[in-house]
Design a protein around this motif. Structure first.
Motif, PDB file in Angstrom:
ATOM      1  N   VAL A  81       0.833  -1.194   0.000  1.00  0.00           N
ATOM      2  CA  VAL A  81       0.000   0.000   0.000  1.00  0.00           C
ATOM      3  C   VAL A  81       0.870   1.247   0.000  1.00  0.00           C
ATOM      4  N   VAL A  82       0.737   2.044  -1.036  1.00  0.00           N
ATOM      5  CA  VAL A  82       1.447   3.308  -1.119  1.00  0.00           C
ATOM      6  C   VAL A  82       0.702   4.376  -0.328  1.00  0.00           C
ATOM      7  N   ASP A  83      -0.622   4.381  -0.434  1.00  0.00           N
ATOM      8  CA  ASP A  83      -1.417   5.432   0.206  1.00  0.00           C
ATOM      9  C   ASP A  83      -2.882   5.033   0.222  1.00  0.00           C
ATOM     10  N   ILE A  84      -3.588   5.525   1.253  1.00  0.00           N
ATOM     11  CA  ILE A  84      -5.044   5.495   1.277  1.00  0.00           C
ATOM     12  C   ILE A  84      -5.518   6.817   1.851  1.00  0.00           C
ATOM     13  N   SER A  85      -6.455   7.451   1.176  1.00  0.00           N
ATOM     14  CA  SER A  85      -6.929   8.779   1.579  1.00  0.00           C
ATOM     15  C   SER A  85      -8.431   8.875   1.356  1.00  0.00           C
ATOM     16  N   VAL A  86      -9.120   9.463   2.328  1.00  0.00           N
ATOM     17  CA  VAL A  86     -10.550   9.739   2.203  1.00  0.00           C
ATOM     18  C   VAL A  86     -10.782  11.179   2.645  1.00  0.00           C
ATOM     19  N   ARG A  87     -11.552  11.909   1.867  1.00  0.00           N
ATOM     20  CA  ARG A  87     -11.853  13.295   2.225  1.00  0.00           C
ATOM     21  C   ARG A  87     -12.516  13.352   3.597  1.00  0.00           C
ATOM     22  N   PRO A  88     -12.102  14.280   4.454  1.00  0.00           N
ATOM     23  CA  PRO A  88     -12.655  14.340   5.817  1.00  0.00           C
ATOM     24  C   PRO A  88     -14.176  14.396   5.869  1.00  0.00           C
ATOM     25  N   SER A  89     -14.795  15.069   4.930  1.00  0.00           N
ATOM     26  CA  SER A  89     -16.254  15.215   4.960  1.00  0.00           C
ATOM     27  C   SER A  89     -16.979  13.913   4.640  1.00  0.00           C
ATOM     28  N   TYR A  90     -16.244  12.882   4.188  1.00  0.00           N
ATOM     29  CA  TYR A  90     -16.852  11.601   3.827  1.00  0.00           C
ATOM     30  C   TYR A  90     -16.436  10.469   4.782  1.00  0.00           C
ATOM     31  N   ARG A  91     -15.773  10.781   5.866  1.00  0.00           N
ATOM     32  CA  ARG A  91     -15.150   9.734   6.665  1.00  0.00           C
ATOM     33  C   ARG A  91     -16.095   8.932   7.533  1.00  0.00           C
ATOM     34  N   LYS A  92     -17.339   9.310   7.639  1.00  0.00           N
ATOM     35  CA  LYS A  92     -18.284   8.534   8.432  1.00  0.00           C
ATOM     36  C   LYS A  92     -19.058   7.524   7.587  1.00  0.00           C
ATOM     37  N   LEU A  93     -18.683   7.411   6.308  1.00  0.00           N
ATOM     38  CA  LEU A  93     -19.411   6.519   5.399  1.00  0.00           C
ATOM     39  C   LEU A  93     -18.743   5.153   5.232  1.00  0.00           C
ATOM     40  N   GLY A  94     -17.599   4.936   5.878  1.00  0.00           N
ATOM     41  CA  GLY A  94     -16.915   3.652   5.769  1.00  0.00           C
ATOM     42  C   GLY A  94     -16.165   3.456   4.464  1.00  0.00           C
ATOM     43  N   LEU A  95     -15.788   4.550   3.786  1.00  0.00           N
ATOM     44  CA  LEU A  95     -15.158   4.427   2.467  1.00  0.00           C
ATOM     45  C   LEU A  95     -13.767   3.803   2.545  1.00  0.00           C
ATOM     46  N   GLY A  96     -13.013   4.134   3.597  1.00  0.00           N
ATOM     47  CA  GLY A  96     -11.674   3.573   3.721  1.00  0.00           C
ATOM     48  C   GLY A  96     -11.700   2.058   3.819  1.00  0.00           C
ATOM     49  N   LYS A  97     -12.649   1.537   4.562  1.00  0.00           N
ATOM     50  CA  LYS A  97     -12.759   0.079   4.696  1.00  0.00           C
ATOM     51  C   LYS A  97     -13.147  -0.557   3.358  1.00  0.00           C
ATOM     52  N   TRP A  98     -14.049   0.086   2.617  1.00  0.00           N
ATOM     53  CA  TRP A  98     -14.427  -0.458   1.311  1.00  0.00           C
ATOM     54  C   TRP A  98     -13.254  -0.438   0.343  1.00  0.00           C
ATOM     55  N   LEU A  99     -12.445   0.613   0.378  1.00  0.00           N
ATOM     56  CA  LEU A  99     -11.249   0.647  -0.470  1.00  0.00           C
ATOM     57  C   LEU A  99     -10.283  -0.470  -0.086  1.00  0.00           C
ATOM     58  N   MET A 100     -10.089  -0.670   1.210  1.00  0.00           N
ATOM     59  CA  MET A 100      -9.181  -1.716   1.667  1.00  0.00           C
ATOM     60  C   MET A 100      -9.682  -3.086   1.221  1.00  0.00           C
ATOM     61  N   PHE A 101     -10.963  -3.358   1.411  1.00  0.00           N
ATOM     62  CA  PHE A 101     -11.509  -4.648   0.997  1.00  0.00           C
ATOM     63  C   PHE A 101     -11.374  -4.846  -0.512  1.00  0.00           C
ATOM     64  N   SER A 102     -11.512  -3.774  -1.264  1.00  0.00           N
ATOM     65  CA  SER A 102     -11.372  -3.880  -2.715  1.00  0.00           C
ATOM     66  C   SER A 102      -9.938  -4.199  -3.105  1.00  0.00           C
ATOM     67  N   MET A 103      -8.967  -3.667  -2.357  1.00  0.00           N
ATOM     68  CA  MET A 103      -7.580  -3.999  -2.646  1.00  0.00           C
ATOM     69  C   MET A 103      -7.288  -5.440  -2.258  1.00  0.00           C
ATOM     70  N   TYR A 104      -8.002  -5.970  -1.255  1.00  0.00           N
ATOM     71  CA  TYR A 104      -7.878  -7.406  -0.973  1.00  0.00           C
ATOM     72  C   TYR A 104      -8.349  -8.216  -2.182  1.00  0.00           C
ATOM     73  N   ASP A 105      -9.390  -7.733  -2.861  1.00  0.00           N
ATOM     74  CA  ASP A 105      -9.849  -8.401  -4.083  1.00  0.00           C
ATOM     75  C   ASP A 105      -8.721  -8.492  -5.100  1.00  0.00           C
ATOM     76  N   VAL A 106      -7.959  -7.413  -5.227  1.00  0.00           N
ATOM     77  CA  VAL A 106      -6.845  -7.386  -6.186  1.00  0.00           C
ATOM     78  C   VAL A 106      -5.791  -8.417  -5.783  1.00  0.00           C
ATOM     79  N   VAL A 107      -5.501  -8.512  -4.482  1.00  0.00           N
ATOM     80  CA  VAL A 107      -4.530  -9.500  -3.993  1.00  0.00           C
ATOM     81  C   VAL A 107      -4.961 -10.914  -4.379  1.00  0.00           C
ATOM     82  N   VAL A 108      -6.230 -11.226  -4.151  1.00  0.00           N
ATOM     83  CA  VAL A 108      -6.731 -12.566  -4.465  1.00  0.00           C
ATOM     84  C   VAL A 108      -6.728 -12.802  -5.965  1.00  0.00           C
TER      85      VAL A 108
END
Length: 222
Positions: free
Chosen positions: A114-141
């Motif tokens: 992982v080089v970087d993960i960033s979510v705009r502060p105004s969107y941080r209560k929507l769980g976007l970081g976790k969805w991005l992380m899970f999607s990168m797990y998809d890439v690993v698999v």
């Protein structure tokens, strides 16, 4: 190429979201996300520039993901493939990511880093970081890699450094005694600590420490 459609929730209200590979036309949005996500004292020279982003979408587009919420780019995550030796885990962010330019991307490597993960502060209560992380797990698999790996910042450590070592701080977060904005988030995403690295990244809040954390591909035996 990657595309996932889903709904995220702002309170009880669902909002349509799309996770996809980012493209050149997204660069301005991605730079703005970095600026909002990592304000001073985070070094501004570590924000993305267009040359870095262009390398991401040309050298390893599979590892260049962004998330849109109702048509607005709200976060991103970037990775590259490296050949990681678990017996020699120490490194710096600059060295392993080529300072974010990823010219050292190794298609024959065993690890998505992982080089970087960033979510705009105004969107941080929507769980976007976790969805991005899970999607990168998809890439690993999908790419049959051994693991996802990356160094987590420890922004809460500066307030505890007089009381404990960096390793003790991480153990306190793992035990639930303390919470850290980054390390606790990574634990919630399924990442597990590997080791603490000194002088991992220029980061005043972390006192330049980073906690190397991995997610092992459950379909691989390493």
């Amino acid at each position: 190429m990657y595309r996932k459609e889903l709904f995220v929730f702002n309170g009880d209200r669902p909002a349509k979201a799309v996770i996809r590979n980012y493209r050149a036309e997204d660069f301005a949005d991605l730079i703005r996300i970095q600026q909002e996500s990592f304000p001073p004292p985070f070094p501004s020279e570590l924000w993305w520039n267009e040359e870095q982003l262009n390398n991401h979408v040309t050298l390893f587009p599979q590892g260049a993901l962004c998330i849109e919420v109702e048509g607005e780019v709200a976060g991103s995550m970037t990775g590259l493939i490296v050949d990681f030796d678990p017996m020699h885990p120490s490194h710096t962010w600059e060295d392993i990511t080529d300072e974010g330019y990823i010219r050292n991307h190794n298609p024959k490597g065993n690890t998505l880093y992982v080089v970087d993960i960033s979510v705009r502060p105004s969107y941080r209560k929507l769980g976007l970081g976790k969805w991005l992380m899970f999607s990168m797990y998809d890439v690993v698999v999908h790419m049959q890699l051994d693991r996802l790996l990356g160094g987590g910042r420890m922004p809460g450590y500066y307030s505890k450094a007089a009381e404990m070592t960096a390793e003790e701080y991480i153990q306190a977060v793992i035990s639930g005694e303390l919470k850290d904005p980054v390390i606790s988030f990574l634990l919630r995403c399924g990442r597990t600590p590997v080791t603490v690295i000194e002088n991992y990244l220029e980061d005043e809040q972390s006192l330049n420490y980073g906690c190397l954390m991995e997610w092992k591909n459950p379909f691989r035996r390493t």
